[in-house]
Design an enzyme around this catalytic site. Structure first.
Site, PDB file in Angstrom:
ATOM      1  N   SER A   1       0.858  -1.192   0.000  1.00 23.18           N
ATOM      2  CA  SER A   1       0.000   0.000   0.000  1.00 23.18           C
ATOM      3  C   SER A   1       0.892   1.239   0.000  1.00 23.18           C
ATOM      4  CB  SER A   1      -0.850  -0.003   1.270  1.00 23.18           C
ATOM      5  OG  SER A   1      -1.506   1.240   1.438  1.00 23.18           O
TER       6      SER A   1
ATOM      7  N   TYR B   1      -1.174  -0.585  10.583  1.00 23.14           N
ATOM      8  CA  TYR B   1      -1.347  -0.999   9.174  1.00 23.14           C
ATOM      9  C   TYR B   1      -0.157  -0.481   8.358  1.00 23.14           C
ATOM     10  CZ  TYR B   1      -3.510  -1.129   4.481  1.00 23.14           C
ATOM     11  OH  TYR B   1      -3.784  -1.343   3.154  1.00 23.14           O
TER      12      TYR B   1
HETATM   13  N1  LIG Z   1      -8.931  -0.892  -0.506  1.00 21.33           N
HETATM   14  C1  LIG Z   1      -7.916  -0.057  -0.561  1.00 21.33           C
HETATM   15  O1  LIG Z   1      -8.113   1.164  -0.711  1.00 21.33           O
HETATM   16  C2  LIG Z   1      -6.498  -0.575  -0.465  1.00 21.33           C
HETATM   17  C3  LIG Z   1      -5.466   0.340  -0.671  1.00 21.33           C
HETATM   18  C4  LIG Z   1      -4.142  -0.126  -0.582  1.00 21.33           C
HETATM   19  C5  LIG Z   1      -3.887  -1.443  -0.316  1.00 21.33           C
HETATM   20  N2  LIG Z   1      -4.902  -2.317  -0.095  1.00 21.33           N
HETATM   21  C6  LIG Z   1      -4.583  -3.714   0.204  1.00 21.33           C
HETATM   22  O2  LIG Z   1      -5.240  -4.569  -0.716  1.00 21.33           O
HETATM   23  C7  LIG Z   1      -5.496  -5.829  -0.107  1.00 21.33           C
HETATM   24  C8  LIG Z   1      -6.965  -6.181  -0.271  1.00 21.33           C
HETATM   25  O3  LIG Z   1      -7.720  -5.179   0.405  1.00 21.33           O
HETATM   26  P1  LIG Z   1      -9.288  -4.965   0.200  1.00 21.33           P
HETATM   27  O4  LIG Z   1      -9.517  -3.524   0.126  1.00 21.33           O
HETATM   28  O5  LIG Z   1      -9.774  -5.859  -0.872  1.00 21.33           O
HETATM   29  O6  LIG Z   1      -9.810  -5.459   1.634  1.00 21.33           O
HETATM   30  P2  LIG Z   1     -11.178  -6.176   2.033  1.00 21.33           P
HETATM   31  O7  LIG Z   1     -12.266  -5.824   1.085  1.00 21.33           O
HETATM   32  O8  LIG Z   1     -11.355  -5.879   3.481  1.00 21.33           O
HETATM   33  O9  LIG Z   1     -10.835  -7.717   1.822  1.00 21.33           O
HETATM   34  C9  LIG Z   1      -9.846  -8.329   2.618  1.00 21.33           C
HETATM   35  C10 LIG Z   1      -9.685  -9.780   2.206  1.00 21.33           C
HETATM   36  O10 LIG Z   1      -8.745 -10.385   3.136  1.00 21.33           O
HETATM   37  C11 LIG Z   1      -9.346 -11.558   3.689  1.00 21.33           C
HETATM   38  N3  LIG Z   1      -8.905 -11.793   5.055  1.00 21.33           N
HETATM   39  C12 LIG Z   1      -8.887 -10.900   6.093  1.00 21.33           C
HETATM   40  N4  LIG Z   1      -8.481 -11.517   7.216  1.00 21.33           N
HETATM   41  C13 LIG Z   1      -8.238 -12.810   6.892  1.00 21.33           C
HETATM   42  C14 LIG Z   1      -7.809 -13.951   7.630  1.00 21.33           C
HETATM   43  N5  LIG Z   1      -7.557 -13.905   8.935  1.00 21.33           N
HETATM   44  N6  LIG Z   1      -7.669 -15.123   6.967  1.00 21.33           N
HETATM   45  C15 LIG Z   1      -7.960 -15.211   5.650  1.00 21.33           C
HETATM   46  N7  LIG Z   1      -8.358 -14.182   4.901  1.00 21.33           N
HETATM   47  C16 LIG Z   1      -8.500 -12.989   5.516  1.00 21.33           C
HETATM   48  C17 LIG Z   1     -10.853 -11.264   3.639  1.00 21.33           C
HETATM   49  O11 LIG Z   1     -11.595 -12.468   3.597  1.00 21.33           O
HETATM   50  P3  LIG Z   1     -12.480 -13.043   4.816  1.00 21.33           P
HETATM   51  O12 LIG Z   1     -12.978 -11.866   5.605  1.00 21.33           O
HETATM   52  O13 LIG Z   1     -13.507 -13.851   4.115  1.00 21.33           O
HETATM   53  O14 LIG Z   1     -11.520 -13.874   5.586  1.00 21.33           O
HETATM   54  C18 LIG Z   1     -10.993 -10.549   2.307  1.00 21.33           C
HETATM   55  O15 LIG Z   1     -11.095 -11.482   1.249  1.00 21.33           O
HETATM   56  C19 LIG Z   1      -5.077  -5.687   1.360  1.00 21.33           C
HETATM   57  O16 LIG Z   1      -3.798  -6.241   1.544  1.00 21.33           O
HETATM   58  C20 LIG Z   1      -5.035  -4.188   1.561  1.00 21.33           C
HETATM   59  O17 LIG Z   1      -4.160  -3.813   2.582  1.00 21.33           O
HETATM   60  C21 LIG Z   1      -6.218  -1.903  -0.169  1.00 21.33           C
END
Ligand SMILES: NC(=O)c1ccc[n+]([C@@H]2O[C@H](COP(=O)([O-])OP(=O)(O)OC[C@H]3O[C@@H](n4cnc5c(N)ncnc54)[C@H](OP(=O)(O)O)[C@@H]3O)[C@@H](O)[C@H]2O)c1
Length: 298
Positions: A142, A155
């Site tokens: 990120s 984070y």
């Molecule tokens: N959204 C943004 O603006 C943004 C920006 C920069 C970077 N990122 C990064 O992109 C990645 C995806 O983020 P997102 O926005 O898609 O987040 P999200 O919508 O909250 O999804 C998170 C994913 O991680 C899984 N997860 C969380 N805890 C887990 C655990 N203990 N075991 C297994 N799976 C787990 C969740 O599945 P379950 O809940 O079903 O387990 C879900 O599929 C992350 O690494 C985040 O830091 C996001």
């Protein structure tokens, strides 16, 4: 790895958010996708989409916070899907707090899911990749790992750790045939953890789409790119890159810009709006006992 078709790709965090878009992009490339997350329901939904797009799918319900169970997970993947060619460490969580308000369990949870689970999975899959002299690891980091985010400091620390570990490992892997890439999305609108908070993205920060992140992942694998910043458009991404470099030398200047953009203020609002994150966290804790992975069909 220039061709993704037919490769076995493990994608963590495949049940929702950006992971769904990465799964779709991999399906279009005709990969065999092993989607991992805690929600069987979410995985089932993605399964249907992947198959409709021509990809092969194995969903495994698994809590990545249980590091000691990851060898079982890898063994199960090897058994049902064969050797792992590509690992995408995408699962992540964020919990907004004033730093002194974090509990020890929250500190551990963020660092374990965002950093240690990706390290441990990589440690487990690398020997086979190195034997085969082919493979690729993608770490979804990120921009928060490049410049600290107030009220989301743990984070930021987890993502900074992910970036620096990727940087070091890339040098270890030079000339082995195994590649590693870090993807740094800025704010992603519409889908994912930031959109889920219901708090607007700071004006002027730029925002990308989850699909842009997915395309960046595919490009990074095919071109073995070291680190990719994803933001609104290539110009905004280049400006972000330049600013991050300048802020390395002049961190207080970066603080001033973040203050001016209202990054801290908006994150304070996210502290209030993150009840769903607390819920996710308690769900994660309640699943600690449910360690037997459940697979769903290809
Ligand atoms: N959204 C943004 O603006 C943004 C920006 C920069 C970077 N990122 C990064 O992109 C990645 C995806 O983020 P997102 O926005 O898609 O987040 P999200 O919508 O909250 O999804 C998170 C994913 O991680 C899984 N997860 C969380 N805890 C887990 C655990 N203990 N075991 C297994 N799976 C787990 C969740 O599945 P379950 O809940 O079903 O387990 C879900 O599929 C992350 O690494 C985040 O830091 C996001």
């Amino acid at each position: 790895m220039t061709i993704i078709a037919g490769q076995t790709v493990v994608l963590t965090g495949a049940s929702r958010g950006i992971g769904v878009f990465i799964a779709r992009a991999l399906a279009k490339e005709k990969a065999t996708i092993v989607g991992v997350s805690r929600s069987a329901e979410g995985l089932d939904q993605v399964s249907a989409e992947v198959k409709a797009l021509g990809g092969r799918w194995l969903g495994i319900k698994h809590d990545l916070s249980q590091l000691e169970d990851l060898p079982n997970l890898v063994q199960q993947i090897n058994q049902f899907a064969g050797p792992i060619d590509i690992l995408i460490n995408n699962a992540g969580i964020e919990i907004y707090r004033k730093f002194q308000d974090y509990s020890t369990a929250e500190l551990q949870s963020i660092l374990t899911i965002n950093l240690l689970s990706g390290m441990e999975l990589s440690r487990l899959v690398l020997p086979k990749m190195l034997d085969q002299r082919r493979g690729h690891i993608v770490n979804i980091a990120s921009l928060a790992g490049k410049k600290g985010n107030p009220y989301n400091s743990v984070y930021s620390a987890s993502k900074a750790g992910l970036l620096m570990w990727t940087d070091a490992l890339r040098q270890e892997l030079a000339d082995t045939g195994v590649g590693i890439s870090a993807i740094c999305p800025g704010y992603v609108s519409g889908q994912g953890m930031i959109a889920d908070t219901g708090v607007p993205i700071p004006k002027l920060a730029g925002a990308s789409q989850a699909d842009d992140v997915a395309k960046a992942v595919i490009r990074a694998i095919k071109q073995n790119q070291a680190e990719v910043i994803v933001n609104q458009d290539p110009i905004t991404a280049s400006i972000s890159k330049l600013l991050m470099a300048v802020w390395q030398v002049f961190p207080e200047f970066g603080d001033t810009v973040y203050h001016w953009m209202g990054v801290g203020k908006l994150n304070q609002l996210r502290i209030e709006n993150q009840k769903h994150v607390a819920l996710k966290f308690s769900e994660s804790k309640s699943m600690v006992t449910a360690t037997t992975p459940k697979t769903n069909e290809r």
